[in-house]
Design a protein around this motif. Sequence first.
Motif, PDB file in Angstrom:
ATOM      1  N   PRO A 123       1.244  -0.996  -0.178  1.00 38.74           N
ATOM      2  CA  PRO A 123       0.022  -0.040   0.193  1.00 38.74           C
ATOM      3  C   PRO A 123       0.553   1.049   0.063  1.00 38.74           C
ATOM      4  O   PRO A 123       1.428   1.526   0.645  1.00 38.74           O
ATOM      5  N   ALA A 124       0.173   2.347  -0.443  1.00 38.61           N
ATOM      6  CA  ALA A 124       0.879   3.385  -0.747  1.00 38.61           C
ATOM      7  C   ALA A 124       1.520   4.103   0.565  1.00 38.61           C
ATOM      8  O   ALA A 124       2.266   4.736   1.020  1.00 38.61           O
ATOM      9  N   SER A 125       0.553   4.088   1.938  1.00 34.23           N
ATOM     10  CA  SER A 125       0.497   4.540   3.146  1.00 34.23           C
ATOM     11  C   SER A 125       2.056   3.778   4.072  1.00 34.23           C
ATOM     12  O   SER A 125       2.647   4.441   5.103  1.00 34.23           O
ATOM     13  N   VAL A 126       2.631   3.116   2.991  1.00 31.04           N
ATOM     14  CA  VAL A 126       3.450   2.277   3.672  1.00 31.04           C
ATOM     15  C   VAL A 126       5.297   2.558   2.949  1.00 31.04           C
ATOM     16  O   VAL A 126       6.817   2.380   2.910  1.00 31.04           O
ATOM     17  N   LEU A 127       5.365   3.232   1.271  1.00 34.03           N
ATOM     18  CA  LEU A 127       6.553   3.147   0.653  1.00 34.03           C
ATOM     19  C   LEU A 127       7.693   4.811   2.024  1.00 34.03           C
ATOM     20  O   LEU A 127       6.944   5.553   2.335  1.00 34.03           O
ATOM     21  N   CYS A 128       8.663   3.990   1.597  1.00 31.48           N
ATOM     22  CA  CYS A 128       9.545   4.391   2.010  1.00 31.48           C
ATOM     23  C   CYS A 128      10.831   3.975   1.146  1.00 31.48           C
ATOM     24  O   CYS A 128      12.256   4.253   2.014  1.00 31.48           O
ATOM     25  N   GLY A 129      11.328   4.861   0.166  1.00 34.66           N
ATOM     26  CA  GLY A 129      11.865   4.738  -0.424  1.00 34.66           C
ATOM     27  C   GLY A 129      13.282   3.754  -0.986  1.00 34.66           C
ATOM     28  O   GLY A 129      12.142   2.499  -0.945  1.00 34.66           O
ATOM     29  N   ARG A 130      14.620   3.277  -0.533  1.00 34.89           N
ATOM     30  CA  ARG A 130      15.116   1.836  -0.918  1.00 34.89           C
ATOM     31  C   ARG A 130      14.823   1.023   0.146  1.00 34.89           C
ATOM     32  O   ARG A 130      15.262   1.385   0.821  1.00 34.89           O
ATOM     33  N   VAL A 131      14.081   0.320  -0.088  1.00 32.91           N
ATOM     34  CA  VAL A 131      14.542  -1.302   0.488  1.00 32.91           C
ATOM     35  C   VAL A 131      15.635  -2.603   0.227  1.00 32.91           C
ATOM     36  O   VAL A 131      15.284  -3.130  -0.985  1.00 32.91           O
ATOM     37  N   ASP A 132      16.561  -2.128   1.412  1.00 30.54           N
ATOM     38  CA  ASP A 132      17.170  -3.411   0.708  1.00 30.54           C
ATOM     39  C   ASP A 132      17.707  -4.751   1.800  1.00 30.54           C
ATOM     40  O   ASP A 132      17.704  -5.745   0.435  1.00 30.54           O
ATOM     41  N   PHE A 133      16.557  -4.755   2.513  1.00 26.40           N
ATOM     42  CA  PHE A 133      16.959  -6.313   3.361  1.00 26.40           C
ATOM     43  C   PHE A 133      15.636  -6.523   4.333  1.00 26.40           C
ATOM     44  O   PHE A 133      15.220  -5.361   4.094  1.00 26.40           O
ATOM     45  N   LEU A 134      14.894  -7.339   4.469  1.00 23.76           N
ATOM     46  CA  LEU A 134      14.192  -7.435   5.695  1.00 23.76           C
ATOM     47  C   LEU A 134      14.483  -8.191   6.123  1.00 23.76           C
ATOM     48  O   LEU A 134      15.012  -9.301   6.731  1.00 23.76           O
ATOM     49  N   GLY A 135      14.070  -7.790   7.754  1.00 22.97           N
ATOM     50  CA  GLY A 135      14.134  -9.021   9.075  1.00 22.97           C
ATOM     51  C   GLY A 135      12.826  -9.299   8.562  1.00 22.97           C
ATOM     52  O   GLY A 135      11.860  -9.964   7.733  1.00 22.97           O
ATOM     53  N   VAL A 189      17.309  -3.189   9.548  1.00 29.05           N
ATOM     54  CA  VAL A 189      16.683  -4.499   9.447  1.00 29.05           C
ATOM     55  C   VAL A 189      15.536  -4.632  10.970  1.00 29.05           C
ATOM     56  O   VAL A 189      16.021  -4.192  12.161  1.00 29.05           O
ATOM     57  N   VAL A 190      14.534  -5.083  10.746  1.00 23.66           N
ATOM     58  CA  VAL A 190      13.408  -5.334  12.259  1.00 23.66           C
ATOM     59  C   VAL A 190      13.475  -6.526  12.394  1.00 23.66           C
ATOM     60  O   VAL A 190      12.391  -7.180  11.597  1.00 23.66           O
ATOM     61  N   ASN A 191      13.517  -7.384  13.413  1.00 22.17           N
ATOM     62  CA  ASN A 191      13.156  -8.871  13.962  1.00 22.17           C
ATOM     63  C   ASN A 191      12.455  -8.616  14.909  1.00 22.17           C
ATOM     64  O   ASN A 191      12.790  -9.035  15.945  1.00 22.17           O
ATOM     65  N   PRO A 192      11.125  -8.960  14.669  1.00 19.11           N
ATOM     66  CA  PRO A 192      10.331  -9.373  15.730  1.00 19.11           C
ATOM     67  C   PRO A 192      10.074 -10.708  16.908  1.00 19.11           C
ATOM     68  O   PRO A 192      10.863 -11.802  16.076  1.00 19.11           O
ATOM     69  N   PHE A 193      10.269 -10.651  17.694  1.00 17.70           N
ATOM     70  CA  PHE A 193      10.671 -11.548  18.989  1.00 17.70           C
ATOM     71  C   PHE A 193       9.868 -11.901  20.070  1.00 17.70           C
ATOM     72  O   PHE A 193       8.950 -10.878  20.502  1.00 17.70           O
ATOM     73  N   MET A 194       9.456 -13.293  20.701  1.00 20.15           N
ATOM     74  CA  MET A 194       7.964 -12.572  21.973  1.00 20.15           C
ATOM     75  C   MET A 194       8.953 -12.775  23.212  1.00 20.15           C
ATOM     76  O   MET A 194       9.927 -14.276  23.132  1.00 20.15           O
TER      77      MET A 194
END
Length: 363
Positions: A123-135, A189-194
């Motif tokens: 969605p357009a609401s999370v556009l944020c430019g260049r993204v190389d990596f994902l958590g 990157v952003v990594n979730p944990f519980m």
Amino acid sequence: MKKLLLLAAVAMAFGASAQTLTQDWKHDVAVASADARQGVGTNGKVYVHVKTTGDVAGHVLVYDQNGLQNQTLPGGGNCAITIDQAGHLVVSDATFPNGWGENTVVKVYDPATPDQITNITTPASVLCGRVDFLGKAEGDLTGDGTLYYVGSGSETGVSKHVVVGGEASVDDSYQALMDAGFAANNFTVVNPFMENDEMKYLYVARNAAPRIIVPSGDDFATEQVLTLPNKGASNGAEIFFLGGEKYIVYPTLPNYLDGFAISKIGKEETVLVLEQASTVAANPNGTQANWLNAEVVDGNTANIYQYVPGAYCAKYTFSLPQAPTGISDVTAKKAEVKKVIENGQIYIINGDAKYNVMGAQVK
């Protein structure tokens, strides 16, 4: 001497030993680092995404203990690859190095059934430019979950790409604000944990101290800035739980090589547990990444996966000391360990204990 022998005998009988790290396998990855910048491990395999090289452009390479097993899994035009908490692979069709534009497609699928792909439109609401990596993604992106990312245009915060019923939820997706001290760029990157039934997040900007962040209303606040022993400036780190303790695996100095460490995170300080020395003499890539992720096997064991762009991928076993059992139960039958899926989430069952994929025990 007799006293030392007696202490050794008692230690053996009660299972006392130090934490151990064993390399199970290692394979060269013969793809230029510029074209295969990220990889992730799960279920005994390492998945490497190739964006532009030859016949494998836009595909995912699969390595296991026997080497390269498959090079035809679906990929995309972006560098990034990750998994969600249900074990699905996640890749993006965003054309590198351009920003993630509106209508960019994120592909989500089970590696065992790569022809069954869930396509999620950005969605357009999370556009944020260049993204190389994902958590890692939170939840199950084929159902309900959230993909977090940070890009070159993310000075305002972390993009929360919320998915409901396998589709992007435009109303729920937005850029969350961050408190002071955050470093945001396209390598973050952003990594979730519980932890204690609360979802938290490891925010990793490669050239800054990692921090644990927690929700604060609709935004994020820092809970703890981590000072890691011998931390290097490469990207790639993840928090996991074993034996009721919180650990982190992360790249170490010298910068941009392949060394890494595992440390235990306390409330006041982080203590080094063990360190794997570098095996390469020079920086094998220009991405300043040394990808490391953990997969909990049971309450005392975790798989550690490593992908060093321009060099190799590997799998390790990290083990805690066995709990004291007493001589009478040394030969007791080991509890059965198995994986189960409940409501789209993977859990590890070890006897009467139940753990999520982040290693935290759940009720």
